[in-house]
Design a protein around this motif. Structure first.
Motif, PDB file in Angstrom:
ATOM      1  N   SER A 122       1.047  -1.432   0.191  1.00 20.43           N
ATOM      2  CA  SER A 122      -0.357   0.209  -0.027  1.00 20.43           C
ATOM      3  C   SER A 122       1.087   1.709  -0.116  1.00 20.43           C
ATOM      4  N   GLY A 123       1.318   1.203   0.475  1.00 17.44           N
ATOM      5  CA  GLY A 123       2.672   1.784   0.646  1.00 17.44           C
ATOM      6  C   GLY A 123       4.359   2.196   1.374  1.00 17.44           C
ATOM      7  N   PRO A 124       4.823   3.595   1.577  1.00 17.18           N
ATOM      8  CA  PRO A 124       6.302   3.525   1.530  1.00 17.18           C
ATOM      9  C   PRO A 124       6.316   2.899   3.008  1.00 17.18           C
ATOM     10  N   ASN A 125       6.786   1.532   3.072  1.00 14.79           N
ATOM     11  CA  ASN A 125       6.390   0.692   5.054  1.00 14.79           C
ATOM     12  C   ASN A 125       7.994   0.963   5.175  1.00 14.79           C
ATOM     13  N   THR A 126       8.788   1.372   6.454  1.00 14.23           N
ATOM     14  CA  THR A 126       9.119   0.639   7.377  1.00 14.23           C
ATOM     15  C   THR A 126       9.920  -0.195   8.105  1.00 14.23           C
ATOM     16  N   TRP A 127      10.562  -1.588   8.112  1.00 11.89           N
ATOM     17  CA  TRP A 127      10.390  -2.431   9.023  1.00 11.89           C
ATOM     18  C   TRP A 127      11.780  -2.034   9.361  1.00 11.89           C
ATOM     19  N   LYS A 128      11.850  -2.558  10.542  1.00 13.55           N
ATOM     20  CA  LYS A 128      12.902  -1.754  11.598  1.00 13.55           C
ATOM     21  C   LYS A 128      13.465  -2.978  12.498  1.00 13.55           C
ATOM     22  N   LEU A 134      15.346  -2.685   7.398  1.00 13.50           N
ATOM     23  CA  LEU A 134      14.506  -3.845   6.220  1.00 13.50           C
ATOM     24  C   LEU A 134      14.881  -3.273   4.478  1.00 13.50           C
ATOM     25  N   THR A 135      14.872  -3.887   3.459  1.00 11.15           N
ATOM     26  CA  THR A 135      14.254  -3.453   2.311  1.00 11.15           C
ATOM     27  C   THR A 135      13.535  -3.339   1.684  1.00 11.15           C
ATOM     28  N   LYS A 136      13.156  -2.815   0.581  1.00 15.47           N
ATOM     29  CA  LYS A 136      11.376  -3.849   0.177  1.00 15.47           C
ATOM     30  C   LYS A 136      11.741  -5.707  -0.362  1.00 15.47           C
ATOM     31  N   THR A 137      12.723  -5.794  -0.579  1.00 14.44           N
ATOM     32  CA  THR A 137      12.643  -6.909  -1.104  1.00 14.44           C
ATOM     33  C   THR A 137      12.950  -7.484   0.441  1.00 14.44           C
ATOM     34  N   GLN A 138      13.116  -7.239   0.874  1.00 11.09           N
ATOM     35  CA  GLN A 138      13.667  -8.299   2.581  1.00 11.09           C
ATOM     36  C   GLN A 138      12.051  -7.978   3.363  1.00 11.09           C
ATOM     37  N   GLN A 139      11.406  -7.499   2.936  1.00 12.93           N
ATOM     38  CA  GLN A 139      10.289  -7.537   3.613  1.00 12.93           C
ATOM     39  C   GLN A 139       9.612  -8.541   2.687  1.00 12.93           C
ATOM     40  N   TYR A 140       9.867  -8.240   1.404  1.00 14.93           N
ATOM     41  CA  TYR A 140       8.292  -9.454   0.705  1.00 14.93           C
ATOM     42  C   TYR A 140       8.812 -10.640   1.563  1.00 14.93           C
ATOM     43  N   GLY A 141      10.680 -10.795   1.614  1.00 14.20           N
ATOM     44  CA  GLY A 141      10.516 -12.408   1.958  1.00 14.20           C
ATOM     45  C   GLY A 141      10.566 -12.904   3.430  1.00 14.20           C
ATOM     46  N   LEU A 142      10.209 -11.869   3.999  1.00 12.75           N
ATOM     47  CA  LEU A 142       9.926 -11.815   5.128  1.00 12.75           C
ATOM     48  C   LEU A 142       8.142 -12.380   5.397  1.00 12.75           C
ATOM     49  N   ALA A 143       7.241 -11.208   4.464  1.00 13.14           N
ATOM     50  CA  ALA A 143       5.888 -12.057   4.722  1.00 13.14           C
ATOM     51  C   ALA A 143       5.705 -12.868   3.863  1.00 13.14           C
ATOM     52  N   ALA A 144       6.023 -13.131   2.838  1.00 14.87           N
ATOM     53  CA  ALA A 144       6.178 -14.741   2.481  1.00 14.87           C
ATOM     54  C   ALA A 144       6.521 -15.851   2.960  1.00 14.87           C
ATOM     55  N   ALA A 145       7.200 -15.578   4.039  1.00 14.06           N
ATOM     56  CA  ALA A 145       8.039 -16.911   4.524  1.00 14.06           C
ATOM     57  C   ALA A 145       7.233 -16.855   6.083  1.00 14.06           C
ATOM     58  N   GLY A 146       6.744 -15.693   6.544  1.00 13.88           N
ATOM     59  CA  GLY A 146       5.318 -16.435   7.570  1.00 13.88           C
ATOM     60  C   GLY A 146       3.870 -16.180   6.970  1.00 13.88           C
ATOM     61  N   SER A 147       3.880 -16.282   6.036  1.00 14.31           N
ATOM     62  CA  SER A 147       2.750 -16.416   5.044  1.00 14.31           C
ATOM     63  C   SER A 147       2.438 -18.093   4.984  1.00 14.31           C
TER      64      SER A 147
END
Length: 198
Positions: A122-128, A134-147
Motif C-alpha cells: 500500500s505504500g512506503p513501509n519501513t520495518w526495523k 529492512l529493504t523492500k525485498t527483505q520485507q517481501y521475503g519476511l512476509a512470504a515466509a510468515g505467510s
C-alpha cells in the motif's frame, strides 16, 4: 584441380511451424503465465468463466457412454477438455471454496496473508529490526515466509493435494465418459489430428 567457390549464405530464415498437440498446450500455458505476470489475470479469469457452457449440457446423463476404443477415448478426452474448459475451472474453484469454508483456520490464514500483502504494497513501509532497516525485498521475503508458515500450520498442503486430486479425478472421469460426438461440430477439423487404425 578444385577451385574455391564462394557461395553467399547470408540472410534470414523464418521457419514458422505450427505447433500441435502437447507443444501447443505448453505454448498456451507460457502465454497464460505472461498475461498473469502483466496483471491481466483477473480479466482473463472472468473471460474464461464467461465462456462456460450450459450446465444442463455439462451434466446431461444421456451423453455419458463408455468409449468404444482407445483412440476414440483420446480424441474424446481432448475434445471435452477444450470444449468444457471453463466448466472445469468452475468445478476447481468450487472445490477450492468448499475447502476454505470447511477449514476456517485455513480461511483465516489466507485472509491474514492477503491483508498482510495489501499492507506491504500500500505504500512506503519501513520495518526495523533494532537499528537495521529492512529493504523492500527483505520485507517481501519476511512476509512470504510468515505467510507460508501460517498456511502450513493451517494445513494448506493437505487441502491443496485434496483439491488437485479431486479436480483431476472429476475432470478425467467427465472428459473420458462424456460422448463428445453429441457436441456441436467446430470448423477446425484438424485441431486434434488422429490416426486411427480400422
Amino acid at each position: 584441380m578444385a577451385e574455391n567457390v564462394n557461395i553467399d549464405l547470408s540472410g534470414e530464415m523464418n521457419a514458422t511451424t505450427e505447433k500441435r498437440g502437447f507443444q501447443k498446450y505448453v505454448n498456451d500455458m507460457e502465454l497464460l503465465v505472461q498475461h498473469v505476470r502483466s496483471g491481466a489475470g483477473p480479466a482473463l479469469l472472468m473471460g474464461v468463466i464467461a465462456s462456460r457452457r450450459p450446465w444442463t449440457q455439462f451434466v446431461a446423463t444421456d451423453n455419458f457412454k463408455a468409449p468404444p476404443s482407445i483412440p476414440r477415448l483420446s480424441r474424446r478426452f481432448y475434445r471435452n477438455i477444450e470444449y468444457f474448459q471453463a466448466n472445469y475451472l468452475v468445478v476447481f474453484l468450487g472445490l477450492f471454496a468448499y475447502c476454505l469454508i470447511t477449514s476456517p483456520l485455513l480461511l483465516i490464514a489466507m485472509v491474514a496473508s492477503f491483508f498482510g500483502y495489501r499492507k506491504l504494497t500500500s505504500g512506503p513501509n519501513t520495518w526495523k529490526i533494532g537499528s537495521w532497516e529492512l529493504t523492500k525485498t527483505q520485507q517481501y521475503g519476511l512476509a512470504a515466509a510468515g505467510s507460508m508458515a501460517l498456511c502450513w500450520l493451517a494445513g494448506a498442503g493437505a487441502v491443496l493435494f485434496w483439491v488437485l486430486g479431486a479436480t483431476v479425478t472429476v475432470v478425467a472421469l467427465h472428459a473420458s465418459f462424456f460422448d463428445s460426438e453429441t457436441l456441436p461440430v467446430t470448423n477446425d477439423s484438424d485441431q486434434f489430428p488422429m490416426i486411427e487404425q480400422v
